[in-house]
Structure formats: structure tokens, C-alpha cells
Enzyme design. Structure first.
Site, PDB file in Angstrom:
ATOM      1  N   HIS A  21       0.871  -1.182   0.000  1.00 10.62           N
ATOM      2  CA  HIS A  21       0.000   0.000   0.000  1.00 10.62           C
ATOM      3  C   HIS A  21       0.907   1.230   0.000  1.00 10.62           C
ATOM      4  O   HIS A  21       1.727   1.409   0.910  1.00 10.62           O
ATOM      5  CB  HIS A  21      -0.931  -0.017   1.218  1.00 10.62           C
ATOM      6  CG  HIS A  21      -1.866  -1.181   1.200  1.00 10.62           C
ATOM      7  ND1 HIS A  21      -2.129  -1.962   2.297  1.00 10.62           N
ATOM      8  CD2 HIS A  21      -2.604  -1.702   0.178  1.00 10.62           C
ATOM      9  CE1 HIS A  21      -2.990  -2.913   1.957  1.00 10.62           C
ATOM     10  NE2 HIS A  21      -3.296  -2.775   0.682  1.00 10.62           N
ATOM     11  N   GLU A  24       1.533   3.685   3.119  1.00  9.43           N
ATOM     12  CA  GLU A  24       1.898   3.148   4.432  1.00  9.43           C
ATOM     13  C   GLU A  24       3.414   3.241   4.537  1.00  9.43           C
ATOM     14  O   GLU A  24       4.153   2.411   4.022  1.00  9.43           O
ATOM     15  CB  GLU A  24       1.346   1.727   4.585  1.00  9.43           C
ATOM     16  CG  GLU A  24      -0.182   1.739   4.478  1.00  9.43           C
ATOM     17  CD  GLU A  24      -0.816   0.351   4.604  1.00  9.43           C
ATOM     18  OE1 GLU A  24      -0.100  -0.637   4.850  1.00  9.43           O
ATOM     19  OE2 GLU A  24      -2.056   0.277   4.439  1.00  9.43           O
ATOM     20  N   HIS A 116       3.156  -3.347   6.749  1.00  9.84           N
ATOM     21  CA  HIS A 116       1.973  -2.483   6.658  1.00  9.84           C
ATOM     22  C   HIS A 116       1.863  -1.546   7.849  1.00  9.84           C
ATOM     23  O   HIS A 116       2.414  -1.800   8.914  1.00  9.84           O
ATOM     24  CB  HIS A 116       0.705  -3.344   6.598  1.00  9.84           C
ATOM     25  CG  HIS A 116       0.542  -4.073   5.314  1.00  9.84           C
ATOM     26  ND1 HIS A 116      -0.192  -3.579   4.257  1.00  9.84           N
ATOM     27  CD2 HIS A 116       1.053  -5.252   4.897  1.00  9.84           C
ATOM     28  CE1 HIS A 116      -0.143  -4.432   3.254  1.00  9.84           C
ATOM     29  NE2 HIS A 116       0.606  -5.457   3.613  1.00  9.84           N
ATOM     30  N   GLU A 178       1.736  -5.333  10.904  1.00 11.16           N
ATOM     31  CA  GLU A 178       0.752  -4.234  10.819  1.00 11.16           C
ATOM     32  C   GLU A 178       0.976  -3.338  12.036  1.00 11.16           C
ATOM     33  O   GLU A 178       0.590  -3.676  13.149  1.00 11.16           O
ATOM     34  CB  GLU A 178      -0.651  -4.834  10.838  1.00 11.16           C
ATOM     35  CG  GLU A 178      -1.773  -3.868  10.587  1.00 11.16           C
ATOM     36  CD  GLU A 178      -1.857  -3.431   9.126  1.00 11.16           C
ATOM     37  OE1 GLU A 178      -1.516  -2.259   8.875  1.00 11.16           O
ATOM     38  OE2 GLU A 178      -2.263  -4.232   8.267  1.00 11.16           O
TER      39      GLU A 178
END
Lengths: 319, 319
Positions: A21, A24, A116, A178
Site C-alpha cells: 500500500h 503506508e 503495513h 501491521e
């Protein structure tokens, strides 16, 4: 994701992926840095390959250009005949499948670590498809033991019957990191240092495994996705309220029936009407507004992970 | 921005603008809500008009489509002949100038309140062009007195000789509200409530003024922009480091010579080499990476704001 083959072999082909992404920033900046200075990803038994997964979205500082790359690694996308009008991310998923896979094949990379960030207050979260990947579960356990003072939760995101779709699903084993909260397009030094330390610890674990270290069985606690909850909306789809202040920033904490989950702009509270306690995660993640997700409901579960046997010593090279 | 005319008259034409940046969600959601339920913006002497400034960027949840709308209200953009290839935001600036201005004319709105969010830890910040707008300074003082327990700083953003360019510069007087930290694309209930309360207090102040209330002189403390500082970058323009953890989240705090401002990915710290103490603001604002701004340096100053005399009572209507 296919499980690692038996008998176990050392992991030689490992990738660390950032920028799946493009906004990010921890993974984006680490991948770019390692592409210039790859020494940090070297270990005696292997070198991890840094990959910037979505260069176009990264250049634009957007999650994606046409569609979410981290949902594009399905067999429908990967096996369809290429067409000039394909979304950018579908084309890119096929390229990454050639580089890191092919998915579910013996030629696939041994391990992919995918980096992420989230705007939710998830702290350090390790994202796996399911509990069936024993190697990934051992890696999670190893990472949890590195900084026992910091919460480091395991999130199992694959719903029953759902096909795997993430970038790390092309490898034989894989894991997402994450880290949050971090706004899209912002790089915070604290989260960058934490992610870098986690990647280093993950590579150290693979090195230990490759050296022949065995890892005993253990009990794992994890949060498994059950369903998602959308924001309250008007008839035209606009937001009609927002995440309640009593739920905001409470990722992984128990949500009990009757507790408030939304605050309507008109003033009223919306209460959680489920029958059992759930554990919300990804609360108020920016990228999920368009997906119709205010948070995921998870269930907390504990399960046994079997021992990871040590590799047999490699035969001595012929004299 | 032109100062309010003398002799002072009541403010009848007031606008509250959200979505000047389409991913700053507090103003976006409040403007949309008020467009459906405008009663909250009514006061006995006037009704403020809600405006969604950048509908296309709001629909896409991006700061802008073609260029930054809040830099587009210059005479060059507003007076140039319209062309089909004009950036969307330049066309929209002309439309808003027709609606709320024309800028620097007697027909312009009396007051525009423009609602913004930042990813920086700015808390509640009131953004004015300069200290010369006596009405705006009195409004700032009024807002500061509403919640004395919460910091509510005044940021003066116009550099000497710089033309005004913001959406509120088209009105006779105006102010920006800048609340943070809030990620782009995320709506937090706490910031939404705070912004809503500030708007209500601002409208109440205008109502008091319209009723004939006089406001005494006072001393104002504010932070005036001096210059900006970019991130450390590689030769190709990529980030080479990030805001130092000792600077992150320290908006409005003194930065002294020799203190660290950046942490390089290679490990070294970059120190602040200025000769005097400054007060950084907009530290690590997501939208400013592309503008080459890691933070603004401001100077802290104190100045006297003259009294705001009460309006003469309106003549009684003829029998």
C-alpha cells in the site's frame, strides 16, 4: 498459501516487501532504504530480498492506483489472460507472482514478510491467514518473546472458505506486520524503529532455523476475524455518525453487548447488539471507509502449536 | 484579506466551510451534516451558510484533485480568463469567489470560518493570516476563553509581502480552525466534538457582536511563521530520514539550537543549527511531504489587540 514442504529444508529465498500500500510509509521507506543498502537483510545462511511492491501507488502516495494490490493475488487474477486494460495492480500482482511465486508451486519463495501500517491503534500486530502455518506461528511466538513488555498480537484474517489474496500468500509461508497508529502518508520514527527491529528479529529466527535450531510446542493466543461492521450511513451513503469515543483506540479490547460503538451526528449513541463479547480490530482504519468497514469483530482463541523440529545437519560437502 | 469596514456593522453574511481539503474529515462531515440540518448554524441575528468547498476531492477522499484549493485564491487565479484546461481547484476557487466574495469587494461575505485537520499534534489551533484583522483576533481570544483548560494557539501564517491565498481570504474577515492529530481520511469523535463546539462558540461571538456587545483590548500571544524546513532527502528526492522522536508531537514547544530534528535511516541524528529558539508547528503533516516541508519554524510573539467597540443600536424601524 501452501504449507512448507516436508521434510523441512532451510529457507534460502526470503523477501521483505514494503509499499504494498503506497501510503503506508514505514514499509515504503524501509524497502527504499534496503534497496540502496541491502546489507541489513543479510544473514549467514541467506539474504532477504527487499521489494517495493507497488511503485506507482508509492510514487503517488496512495494506497493503490486502480485497486487494492493486497486483494489481487487470487487465482482468478493471477491466471486470467493479460489484457492492456487490466488494472495496474492486477498486472503488478502477476509480476510479483512471477518474482516471488508462482503461488502454490515448489518454485515459490520460502517466506515473504509484508510490511503495513494502519491508522488504528493496533500497536504491533502480526497478520497471518490462519493458524495452520506452523512455521509462521513459531515466528510469531519468537517475535512476541523479543519484547515481552510490548503487546504483539496475532490476527488471523482468513474467513472459512475464503481464498487467500495477500501478497505473502504467493510464498510457501509468510506474515504481515501491521503497525499503528500511523496516519497515511506519515512516517513516525518510533514505528519505523519498531518495524525495523521486528524484521531483524524475523530474519534472525529464520537464521536460527536454518542453523538447525528446534523450537518446542507452545500455546498461542490469537484474534480470528469473524465479520465486519460498517459505519452508520445516510440513504446516500454518507457517514451519519462516527466511531464512539469509548470504542476509538480500543483495538483488541473486549466489546460487550450493550456497549456504545457509534456516535451519530444527530447526538444518539449506537450500541453493540451482539450476543457475545467480541474483540474489535482495525477500528477506524482510513482505508476501510470505502470498503464499508468501521472495524472487524474478532474472537479471541487459544490453540496449540506443535513443535518445529530442527533441520537435519546438511551433509558435508564432498572432499 | 481586507479589514472589516468602518464604521462597524453587524455581520449578516457568514459561512462555515468544510472540505477545502477533501480528506480532512471533521470539516467534511460537519459541512455535509449541516447541509442536511442547517439549524445548528442559526443565531437570532444571522444564519451561517454551510459550504462543502471541494466536492470532487471530498468524493475521492483526497486533499485535492489537481492542485491545493487553499492556495488558489490569488488574484492571478481569480482574475485570469477561464479556460477548459484550468485545474479543477482553480475553477472551484472562482466559483467560491463568486459565492463568498468577490475578494476585497464590499459584496464579500462578512466572515468565513474554514475547517481543517492536520496529522500534526497541533491540538486546537486558530489560523489567521496576520495580527491586523482585529475582529478575527477578538474571535480567537473569545475561543481561548471558552475552554481555558485546553491549549488553543493562534498561528499567523502569512509571510511578509506574501499575497493572501486561502479560502477565508475572500471574505472581509475569516479564520481557519486546524485540529489535530487526525489521520487523513479518518473521523475521530473527540476532534469532531471539539470542532463543533468551536464553531458554535464562534457563531455565539458574532451574535454577541451583532447585539452590540463591546470587547475590551487585550494582549495576544501568537506563533508567526518564519520559514519551513524540509526532510533530509537522497539525491533522487526520496526521504533519507524522518522527524526525530524528540521533535515528533512537540508542536508549539521551544526548539533550541543543538537539539535533534531528524533521524537519518543510516542512524545519525541531524541537529537544529539555527542561532535562536524557534517553535515548530505542523510537524510531520502528511500533506506537506510533497511541498518539501517537515515543519514550519515560528516565532512566538505577544502584541496588543485594540478594543472592539460595540455597534451603535440600530435605528428603530419607522412606525
Amino acid at each position: 498459501m501452501c504449507s512448507r514442504p516436508e521434510p523441512p529444508e532451510p529457507l534460502r529465498r526470503v523477501a521483505v516487501v514494503g509499499g504494498t500500500h503506497g501510503n503506508e510509509m514505514s514499509g515504503v521507506c524501509l524497502a527504499r532504504y534496503w534497496l540502496r543498502a541491502p546489507g541489513e537483510l543479510q544473514r549467514p545462511s541467506f539474504s532477504a530480498v527487499p521489494v517495493l511492491a507497488n511503485p506507482a501507488a508509492t510514487a503517488a502516495c496512495r494506497r493503490y492506483v486502480d485497486c487494492d494490490l493486497n486483494r489481487a493475488f487470487t487465482s482468478a487474477f493471477l491466471t486470467a489472460r493479460a489484457h492492456p486494460d487490466d488494472p495496474y495492480e492486477v498486472t503488478r500482482a502477476r509480476e510479483l507472482n512471477q518474482l516471488l511465486g508462482p503461488k502454490a508451486s515448489g518454485q515459490a519463495f520460502d517466506f515473504v514478510l509484508d510490511l503495513h501500517n494502519t491508522t488504528a491503534s493496533m500497536g504491533t500486530c502480526l497478520v497471518a491467514e490462519s493458524s495452520h502455518d506452523v512455521f509462521a506461528m513459531h515466528l510469531c511466538h519468537h517475535l512476541q518473546l523479543q519484547s515481552p513488555e510490548l503487546p504483539c498480537r496475532v490476527f488471523l484474517y482468513q474467513l472459512p472458505g475464503e481464498e487467500s489474496y495477500s501478497v505473502h500468500s504467493v510464498a510457501k509461508s509468510g506474515l504481515g506486520l501491521e503497525l499503528g497508529p500511523q496516519p497515511q502518508g506519515v512516517l513516525r520514527a518510533d514505528l519505523l524503529a519498531r518495524m525495523r527491529a521486528l524484521v531483524a528479529a524475523a530474519l534472525d529466527f529464520i537464521q536460527l532455523f536454518n542453523q538447525g535450531t528446534a523450537f518446542p510446542a507452545f500455546e498461542m493466543e490469537a484474534y480470528r476475524k469473524v465479520s465486519s461492521v460498517d459505519f452508520p450511513r445516510t440513504e446516500t451513503g454518507d457517514l451519519a455518525g462516527t466511531v464512539h469515543p469509548q470504542l476509538q483506540d480500543r483495538d483488541f479490547e473486549p466489546l460487550r453487548p450493550g456497549a456504545p460503538i457509534f456516535q451519530m451526528f444527530g447526538g444518539k449513541d449506537v450500541l453493540y447488539e451482539g450476543e457475545s463479547t467480541v474483540y474489535p480490530v482495525f477500528i477506524n482504519e482510513a482505508a476501510y471507509y470505502e470498503k464499508g468497514i468501521a472495524f472487524f469483530q474478532t474472537e479471541k482463541l487459544t490453540f496449540s502449536v506443535p513443535a518445529l523440529p530442527g533441520l537435519a545437519p546438511a551433509p558435508s560437502p564432498a572432499p
